[in-house]
Structure formats: C-alpha cells, structure tokens
Design an enzyme around this catalytic site. Structure first.
Site, short mmCIF file in Angstrom:
data_model
loop_
_atom_site.label_atom_id
_atom_site.label_comp_id
_atom_site.label_asym_id
_atom_site.label_seq_id
_atom_site.Cartn_x
_atom_site.Cartn_y
_atom_site.Cartn_z
N HIS A 64 0.85 -1.19 0.00
CA HIS A 64 0.00 0.00 0.00
C HIS A 64 0.88 1.24 0.00
O HIS A 64 0.68 2.14 -0.79
CB HIS A 64 -0.94 0.01 1.20
CG HIS A 64 -1.95 1.11 1.16
ND1 HIS A 64 -3.01 1.21 2.03
CD2 HIS A 64 -2.07 2.20 0.34
CE1 HIS A 64 -3.74 2.28 1.75
NE2 HIS A 64 -3.17 2.90 0.74
N GLU A 118 0.95 8.01 -4.05
CA GLU A 118 1.82 7.64 -2.95
C GLU A 118 3.10 8.48 -2.94
O GLU A 118 3.58 8.87 -1.87
CB GLU A 118 2.16 6.14 -3.04
CG GLU A 118 0.99 5.22 -2.76
CD GLU A 118 0.43 5.40 -1.36
OE1 GLU A 118 1.20 5.37 -0.39
OE2 GLU A 118 -0.81 5.59 -1.24
N HIS A 122 3.33 10.88 0.27
CA HIS A 122 4.27 10.31 1.24
C HIS A 122 5.73 10.37 0.81
O HIS A 122 6.61 10.70 1.60
CB HIS A 122 3.89 8.86 1.54
CG HIS A 122 2.49 8.68 2.03
ND1 HIS A 122 2.07 9.09 3.27
CD2 HIS A 122 1.40 8.14 1.42
CE1 HIS A 122 0.78 8.81 3.42
NE2 HIS A 122 0.34 8.23 2.31
#
Length: 237
Positions: A64, A118, A122
C-alpha cells in the site's frame, strides 16, 4: 580583529550547523510505516474492487505504501506539491511494481495514478529520491515475506476459517523480528477479516524496527478471516 584560526573555526561551526539544519529540514519525521494489504479483503467488501488493466494480481500481500510518521501519531504529507512522478526514473521497476504494488481501485488502471498519489503524499516527505522510494518499498516487501511467514505457522487463506489476531501477529513477528499492527475490515456478511499489516522502518529506510506508536486503524475481533484470492477458492470479484 579576529585571528585567522578563530575565524576558520567559526566558519567550520557555521557550516556544520547549516548542514544539520538542512538535514532536519529534509527528513522531518521519526520513522516509516510500511503497509501491505491483503487483496481478497480489499475486494471482499460492499465496495468491491477492479482488477488492474495488467491482470488479476497473485494471491499475495501487495504494497500500500511507505509512509513517514512522527512518534506523536501525526505525519507529514505533500511536502513538495510541485513534484510529480517521473516514470523514466522507475522504468525498470514498473513490471515489478505491477506485480507487487497494484491498484485495485475502480476503475481499472495500470497503477501509475496510485503510485503518483503515494509519491506526492508520502514519498516527497521521505528524503528519498523517487527511485529509492519505490525500490526501498519493494525491498521491504521481499524482506517481510508475510504470506510465507503466515503459511509457516499454518495460517493459510481459506473460506470459513478463522484465526486469532494474536497468532497472526506471532507468525509475522517470528519471521520479521518485530511486532506488526493488524488492521481489519468487514466483508458483506459483517465478518472481520485480515486487511492490512503495518510494520515500522527506521527513518533512514534501512531496517525494520519496533513501532514507536501503533496507528489508529480499524480494530479486529479476537478471531478473523483470511479470505482466499485464488479463482479456485473464491468467486471472481
């Protein structure tokens, strides 16, 4: 007038201080959560899922994300809003990412939008280059080898089978060396099932560590399902 030796010493101190400030600014977090999800549990909800355009993923945990976090339970995000995924930086990783980091969201996609999200949310806070960010996550998936660790403990995906959360944690801890956080979701019948596994990684993205703090994810019952994802054990989603 300041003596040359003192002037040189002061200059060196200033340089060191500047480097420390830059280092803190570029790595303003305490550790990473490395999060993997079980695809059958992602799909086996009222929301369902869509297989990637590259085909149905294998029956294995998938990545993930690799998420910088603070020890107070908060996290940085979108640290460089001008950044975007440069596919040329990860061109030789694409096939591996399609296998190990697929998107199951609808509509079906090749994963690029997921990876872009992502990276922006992040990865831009990770102090890693794009290539290092994705390669590091892939490496940690290999190191953790969740499915093998669970299978070694007799915990296998099977319809109608329930496992204790503690036995799942123990199997992963024995394989990885650190206690994971287990997040569950709920299937259409209301059963809790194994959804995501959180492991913690040091701020240099080098090693697994004991988690400084666990996330506030969806809790599990004492016994949970581990639904199969293979076509022989489960209907196609």
């Amino acid at each position: 007038m300041m003596k040359p030796q003192k002037s040189l010493m002061l200059f060196k101190i200033l340089v060191v201080q500047c480097l420390l400030v830059l280092c803190v600014a570029s790595q303003d977090f305490d550790f990473f959560y490395f999060v993997q999800q079980w695809p059958a549990s992602y799909c086996d909800t009222r929301r369902s899922c869509c297989y990637p355009t590259t085909g149905k993923p294998d029956e294995d945990f998938s990545i993930h994300g690799l998420w910088p976090n603070y020890e107070n339970g908060k996290w940085p995000q979108n640290c460089d809003k001008e950044s975007s995924l440069d596919e040329s930086e990860i061109s030789d990783l694409i096939s591996t990412m399609e296998k190990n980091w697929p998107s199951l969201a609808c509509p079906s996609s090749d994963g690029v939008r997921f990876w872009s999200h992502e990276w922006l949310k992040h990865g831009t806070c990770s102090a890693l280059s794009q290539r290092a960010y994705f390669q590091t996550a892939l490496d940690f998936k290999t190191k953790s080898n969740l499915l093998k660790n669970l299978n070694n403990a007799g915990i296998v995906p099977r319809n109608g089978e329930h496992y204790s959360v503690e036995s799942i944690k123990k199997a992963i801890e024995e394989g990885v060396g650190h206690t994971p956080y287990i997040e569950c979701n709920v299937d259409p019948q209301g059963n809790h099932q194994l959804y995501q596994v959180y492991l913690c990684v040091d701020s240099s993205a080098s090693n697994f560590i004991d988690c400084p703090v666990f996330p506030h994810g969806r809790k599990c019952g004492s016994k949970i399902e581990f639904p199969p994802f293979s076509s022989t054990d489960h209907d196609e989603f």
